[in-house]
Write an enzyme that holds these catalytic residues in place. Sequence first.
Site, PDB file in Angstrom:
ATOM      1  N   ASN A 143       0.877  -1.195   0.038  1.00 45.83           N
ATOM      2  CA  ASN A 143      -0.261   0.053  -0.011  1.00 45.83           C
ATOM      3  C   ASN A 143       0.765   1.390   0.058  1.00 45.83           C
ATOM      4  O   ASN A 143       1.901   1.271   0.382  1.00 45.83           O
ATOM      5  CB  ASN A 143      -0.910   0.007   1.260  1.00 45.83           C
ATOM      6  CG  ASN A 143      -1.978  -1.079   1.238  1.00 45.83           C
ATOM      7  OD1 ASN A 143      -2.161  -1.774   0.268  1.00 45.83           O
ATOM      8  ND2 ASN A 143      -2.918  -1.114   2.280  1.00 45.83           N
ATOM      9  N   VAL A 144       0.323   2.373  -0.404  1.00 47.97           N
ATOM     10  CA  VAL A 144       0.895   3.592  -0.476  1.00 47.97           C
ATOM     11  C   VAL A 144       1.604   4.104   0.862  1.00 47.97           C
ATOM     12  O   VAL A 144       2.651   4.371   0.866  1.00 47.97           O
ATOM     13  CB  VAL A 144       0.044   4.615  -1.043  1.00 47.97           C
ATOM     14  CG1 VAL A 144       0.995   6.081  -1.003  1.00 47.97           C
ATOM     15  CG2 VAL A 144      -0.221   4.609  -2.445  1.00 47.97           C
ATOM     16  N   LYS A 145       0.669   3.775   1.753  1.00 49.56           N
ATOM     17  CA  LYS A 145       1.241   4.183   3.208  1.00 49.56           C
ATOM     18  C   LYS A 145       2.366   3.529   3.798  1.00 49.56           C
ATOM     19  O   LYS A 145       3.353   4.360   4.359  1.00 49.56           O
ATOM     20  CB  LYS A 145       0.103   4.129   4.306  1.00 49.56           C
ATOM     21  CG  LYS A 145      -0.200   2.695   4.604  1.00 49.56           C
ATOM     22  CD  LYS A 145      -1.255   2.904   5.604  1.00 49.56           C
ATOM     23  CE  LYS A 145      -1.665   1.434   5.917  1.00 49.56           C
ATOM     24  NZ  LYS A 145      -1.437  -0.115   5.835  1.00 49.56           N
ATOM     25  N   GLY A 146       2.966   2.415   2.741  1.00 46.23           N
ATOM     26  CA  GLY A 146       4.215   1.777   3.349  1.00 46.23           C
ATOM     27  C   GLY A 146       4.452   1.375   4.775  1.00 46.23           C
ATOM     28  O   GLY A 146       3.556   1.253   5.478  1.00 46.23           O
TER      29      GLY A 146
END
Length: 267
Positions: A143-146
């Site tokens: 996910n983008v949030k990483g």
Amino acid sequence: MSERTERSEGMPGRHSPNEKTIVRPYGDTTGDGMVQVSFTLPVPHDKRAEGAAVQLANKMGMDPAMLVHAKPIGDGFTFFVVYGRVNHLVDLSKVQVVERDFPLLSAKEVNAVVKRQLRRKLSVVGACIGTDAHTVGIDAILNVKGIAGEKGLEYYRELKVTNLGAQVSVPELVEAARRERADAVLVSQVVTQRDAHLHNTREMSAAFREAMPAGRRPLLIVGGPRFDETMTGELGVDRIFGRGTTPGEVASYLVHALITSRKANTP
Ligand code: B12
């Protein structure tokens, strides 16, 4: 498959000639051999239970073994922490680990190599398979949030990420990999009860071997906190990532395994 994974025996170059390669645990004073272990016994908490814990610790090679904590946990079970001395030594020159055998690239560098050399988006399909619903790990990678200040693979412009989420069956995963023309399949396994992570991974790699011919098979990657990273060959996967993996390591490995090392090996 396992040729991509470098097993390094010892850590050549890591130790200067004068550095100790035989070490002992350290508790109160250097080299005193003191360790701490915790476990649960299926007995109600009483004096006999505490004696049983010490007996087990003695049998495990702890001598003396000191009970430092005992707490009833539910009906008929007690949790223990035992502190004690072991005589075992660790030979650092015999330690086997999988060293990173590819360069760590920035997101910008990953995108540039994919764009320039693959000339299309690199497709990644990820999932937690079997009954495993622990999605936090695979989400941290995808996910983008990483995680830990690093963005996940969805952030990489040249990667196309399909995250199937939790409790995906192996046939569903194979189907999705086919549909998405996956270059790599990323599987997370966190639950290790009854070796579920090993059984599920073997089932997954066997299914891909059966469903797709060697040259068409996506790169198979598994990850989770309790995998032994040296088991790629036994599990039929290309790479195993363990605790504390970062998205950048995974992206760099994808570029290495799917693009740069392949190019280098092409005559
Ligand atoms: C959060 C959590 C849950 C949440 C999960 C929510 C979710 N959406 O994920 C809920 C409450 C649902 C849950 C349920 C259960 N849980 Co739970 N859970 C945890 C907990 C506390 C944290 C896990 C976590 O999120 N870690 C943080 C992430 C970021 O770390 P990670 O998973 O290790 O991922 C990193 C690396 O391993 C790696 N990685 C992981 N996967 C992948 C994949 C790839 C491809 C790559 C490259 C890298 C990679 O990269 C990640 C980032 O660095 C752990 C205990 C703990 N402290 O670890 C127990 C734990 C995992 N759970 C456990 C258990 C037993 C259960 C249950 C069976 C409990 C029950 N009786 O119902 C159920 C099972 C549900 C199921 N069907 O799977 C046990 C597992 C024991 C074992 N030996 O298998 C643990 C260890 C707790 C314990 N000590 O007993 N759980």
